[in-house]
Design a protein around this motif. Structure first.
Motif, PDB file in Angstrom:
ATOM      1  N   LEU A  48      -8.043 -18.433  21.219  1.00  0.00           N
ATOM      2  CA  LEU A  48      -9.409 -17.998  20.931  1.00  0.00           C
ATOM      3  C   LEU A  48      -9.436 -17.228  19.619  1.00  0.00           C
ATOM      4  N   VAL A  89     -14.398 -21.199  18.003  1.00  0.00           N
ATOM      5  CA  VAL A  89     -13.491 -22.324  18.274  1.00  0.00           C
ATOM      6  C   VAL A  89     -14.275 -23.631  18.337  1.00  0.00           C
ATOM      7  N   LEU A  90     -15.380 -23.602  19.085  1.00  0.00           N
ATOM      8  CA  LEU A  90     -16.193 -24.818  19.228  1.00  0.00           C
ATOM      9  C   LEU A  90     -16.779 -25.241  17.884  1.00  0.00           C
ATOM     10  N   ALA A 115     -15.816  -6.877  25.883  1.00  0.00           N
ATOM     11  CA  ALA A 115     -14.657  -7.786  25.918  1.00  0.00           C
ATOM     12  C   ALA A 115     -15.126  -9.223  26.175  1.00  0.00           C
ATOM     13  N   LYS A 116     -16.111  -9.359  27.057  1.00  0.00           N
ATOM     14  CA  LYS A 116     -16.636 -10.700  27.346  1.00  0.00           C
ATOM     15  C   LYS A 116     -17.345 -11.281  26.118  1.00  0.00           C
ATOM     16  N   ASP A 118     -16.561 -10.576  23.098  1.00  0.00           N
ATOM     17  CA  ASP A 118     -15.471 -10.982  22.200  1.00  0.00           C
ATOM     18  C   ASP A 118     -15.061 -12.419  22.500  1.00  0.00           C
ATOM     19  N   VAL A 119     -14.906 -12.671  23.799  1.00  0.00           N
ATOM     20  CA  VAL A 119     -14.455 -14.004  24.226  1.00  0.00           C
ATOM     21  C   VAL A 119     -15.520 -15.053  23.893  1.00  0.00           C
ATOM     22  N   VAL A 120     -16.770 -14.721  24.174  1.00  0.00           N
ATOM     23  CA  VAL A 120     -17.860 -15.675  23.906  1.00  0.00           C
ATOM     24  C   VAL A 120     -17.933 -15.968  22.406  1.00  0.00           C
ATOM     25  N   GLU A 121     -17.884 -14.913  21.618  1.00  0.00           N
ATOM     26  CA  GLU A 121     -17.958 -15.083  20.171  1.00  0.00           C
ATOM     27  C   GLU A 121     -16.779 -15.922  19.667  1.00  0.00           C
ATOM     28  N   ALA A 122     -15.607 -15.608  20.198  1.00  0.00           N
ATOM     29  CA  ALA A 122     -14.415 -16.352  19.789  1.00  0.00           C
ATOM     30  C   ALA A 122     -14.537 -17.812  20.201  1.00  0.00           C
ATOM     31  N   ALA A 123     -15.047 -18.052  21.399  1.00  0.00           N
ATOM     32  CA  ALA A 123     -15.181 -19.425  21.895  1.00  0.00           C
ATOM     33  C   ALA A 123     -16.176 -20.206  21.038  1.00  0.00           C
ATOM     34  N   LEU A 162     -12.166 -22.372  28.100  1.00  0.00           N
ATOM     35  CA  LEU A 162     -12.401 -21.614  26.874  1.00  0.00           C
ATOM     36  C   LEU A 162     -13.047 -20.266  27.197  1.00  0.00           C
ATOM     37  N   THR A 180     -17.775  -1.691  28.311  1.00  0.00           N
ATOM     38  CA  THR A 180     -16.497  -2.110  27.731  1.00  0.00           C
ATOM     39  C   THR A 180     -16.159  -3.535  28.163  1.00  0.00           C
ATOM     40  N   ALA A 181     -16.354  -3.797  29.469  1.00  0.00           N
ATOM     41  CA  ALA A 181     -16.073  -5.150  29.965  1.00  0.00           C
ATOM     42  C   ALA A 181     -16.992  -6.170  29.306  1.00  0.00           C
ATOM     43  N   ARG A 212     -15.487 -24.760  14.960  1.00  0.00           N
ATOM     44  CA  ARG A 212     -14.434 -25.406  14.157  1.00  0.00           C
ATOM     45  C   ARG A 212     -14.133 -26.809  14.671  1.00  0.00           C
ATOM     46  N   ARG A 213     -14.112 -26.927  16.014  1.00  0.00           N
ATOM     47  CA  ARG A 213     -13.810 -28.248  16.574  1.00  0.00           C
ATOM     48  C   ARG A 213     -14.918 -29.248  16.241  1.00  0.00           C
ATOM     49  N   VAL A 266     -10.013  -3.203  30.950  1.00  0.00           N
ATOM     50  CA  VAL A 266     -10.487  -4.497  31.471  1.00  0.00           C
ATOM     51  C   VAL A 266      -9.267  -5.340  31.835  1.00  0.00           C
ATOM     52  N   LEU A 286     -12.823 -11.814  33.804  1.00  0.00           N
ATOM     53  CA  LEU A 286     -12.549 -10.517  33.155  1.00  0.00           C
ATOM     54  C   LEU A 286     -13.198  -9.451  34.021  1.00  0.00           C
ATOM     55  N   LEU A 343     -15.928 -15.954  32.087  1.00  0.00           N
ATOM     56  CA  LEU A 343     -16.228 -14.521  32.038  1.00  0.00           C
ATOM     57  C   LEU A 343     -16.045 -13.807  33.371  1.00  0.00           C
TER      58      LEU A 343
END
Lengths: 325, 138
Positions: free
Chosen positions: A88, B129-130, B118-119, B121-126, A302, B114-115, B132-133, A267, A308, A305
């Motif tokens: 990621l 990724v998508l 973090a989520k 972060d993951v969504v933004e990162a995903a 990917l 905070t959680a 770029r793909r 987390v 987490l 949520l």
């Protein structure tokens, strides 16, 4: 025969930190010899994550250089496409803990030690393993002592490692998590480790802090975390986190360790059942080497949520403070 | 001796012995008188002291009586103060309880925040990724 101990390490033949192969060979030889001397049946699970196609495989190099390892070595080669498919964080070049999960998932020993390729086991650690007393639902940790061994590391022995004059830093580990250099020594009874489903595979943006995150998960799952009572020894090298964390450029730091400052103590995660690339098709290369072919079926979602989550507080456990990594 | 005394007595005289005896008796009477005078003076002083003391006591009794008259009022005031105090203690306990609850809620909110970060972060990162793909095959 089921080995008492599986040692899980990961790496690839890319010269990480300068002379990666030399460090790997020296520590593998040392640890194997000490465990063998004390009669501890063990296997070494070497996971080569995304090995470069134009260089020899580490497993083959190890077998050639350390023939006395014999059948103790098992190598898993993970198709390079998993790095891109799982990541990621495109800047993060090595998903170390996904690689370690591959090894943990496939380890056969009654206990699994997850460590790094530059770690020498201490005398007391080997004694503890020889005693065979590894309690379930307990994560054993060890203090990491950084040593300077000079240019010649070919004749490492315990007297040299234990000599305080060779120690550069000595970070003691404290309850409740006993964190600090955690990735260098995490020893857990295999079934207990599998029940935790290894390291975080949901937050795949970072490399640093994933080890502490595992401790938080174990702790909040009611596991006991204990100091094994004896140190392990780490040889400083170019590019190690400890020596370069404050001087590396942002780009270099991101490539090596991924996102820093993520809430690894606040987390935690709940990996899927397929953690550790369970569904990766396996192809036997030789008696000791297995290639994990690429399959999208094996790639974790990917985004997931719900996986987490916040760590739970447990009766009788101290509350974790929001310390930074 | 008796005759002599009678003769002297008849002319209004007394013998030397009688005179000495009488003088002694006069001295004794004088001494006794002086003692009695001192005793009377002492008694007067004592009486004055007692009088002063009695005055003092009377004054204190008066004050005590005044205080006793005020006592019910003071008791009432005390009860009122105590009641107010109890009320304040109860209010304080309630405020403290509410603060603890607020603190817990804030901590929990912080944890969820905070959680959520973090989520994100993951969504933004995903999404990255998508993105770029998606661009790669084009």
């Amino acid at each position: 025969m089921t080995p008492t101990l599986s040692i899980v390490v990961t790496g690839r033949n890319d010269g990480y930190g300068g002379d990666f192969n030399g460090r790997l060979l020296r520590t593998l030889a040392f640890n194997h010899d000490r465990l063998t001397e004390r009669g501890v049946p063990h296997e070494i699970v070497l996971v080569e994550w995304a090995p470069p196609a134009d260089r020899p495989q580490l497993g083959a190099l190890v077998r050639e250089s350390l023939p006395n390892l014999g059948s103790a070595l098992t190598a898993y080669l993970v198709d390079p496409r998993y790095q891109e498919a799982c990541s990621l964080n495109p800047k993060l070049s090595y998903l170390e803990f996904l690689a370690k999960n591959v090894g943990i998932r496939r380890a056969k020993g009654r206990a699994v030690l997850v460590t790094n390729t530059d770690i020498y086991l201490g005398r007391g650690v080997v004694d503890a393993m020889a005693s065979g007393v590894i309690d379930p639902r307990t994560v054993y940790r060890a203090t990491r002592v950084d040593v300077k061994l000079g240019a010649d590391e070919s004749h490492v022995h315990w007297d040299l490692l234990e000599d305080a004059r060779n120690h550069t830093t000595y970070k003691t580990i404290q309850p409740p998590l006993y964190a600090g250099g955690s990735g260098d020594f995490i020893l857990v009874e295999r079934d207990s480790l599998h029940a935790l489903r290894g390291f975080n595979e949901v937050y795949r943006l970072a490399r640093v802090g994933i080890d502490v995150n595992f401790l938080v998960k174990a702790y909040s799952s009611g596991y006991h975390i204990a100091d094994i009572g004896s140190p392990v020894y780490h040889t400083s090298h170019v590019g190690s986190f400890r020596t370069t964390k404050n001087v590396a450029s942002a780009e270099t730091a991101e490539a090596a360790w991924g996102r820093r400052g993520w809430p690894s103590r606040q987390v935690i995660y709940d990996n899927t059942d397929a953690w550790g690339l369970r569904d990766a098709p396996e192809r036997r290369v030789d008696a000791q080497t297995t290639w994990l072919d690429f399959s999208w079926d094996a790639v974790p979602p990917l985004v997931d949520l719900r996986r987490l989550v916040l760590p739970a507080a447990r009766v009788g456990q101290a509350t974790l403070s929001a310390e930074s990594v | 001796m008796g005759l002599l005394h009678s003769l002297l007595g008849a002319v209004g005289l007394a013998s030397a012995g009688q005179a000495r005896t009488l003088m002694k008796r006069v001295d004794a009477a004088d001494q006794r008188t002086a003692e009695l005078k001192r005793a009377v003076a002492d008694a007067r002083e004592e009486t004055a002291r007692w009088k002063a003391k009695a005055g003092e006591l009377t004054e204190r009794v008066g004050k005590a009586e005044q205080a006793a008259e005020r006592l019910p009022k003071v008791e009432r005031e005390l009860q009122q103060v105590k009641a107010r105090d109890d009320k304040h203690v109860a209010q304080l306990a309630e405020v403290r309880d509410r603060m603890l609850r607020a603190e817990k809620a804030a901590a929990l909110s912080q944890e969820h925040l905070t959680a959520t970060e973090a989520k994100l972060d993951v969504v933004e990162a995903a999404i990255g990724v998508l993105d770029r793909r998606t661009r790669k095959p084009l």
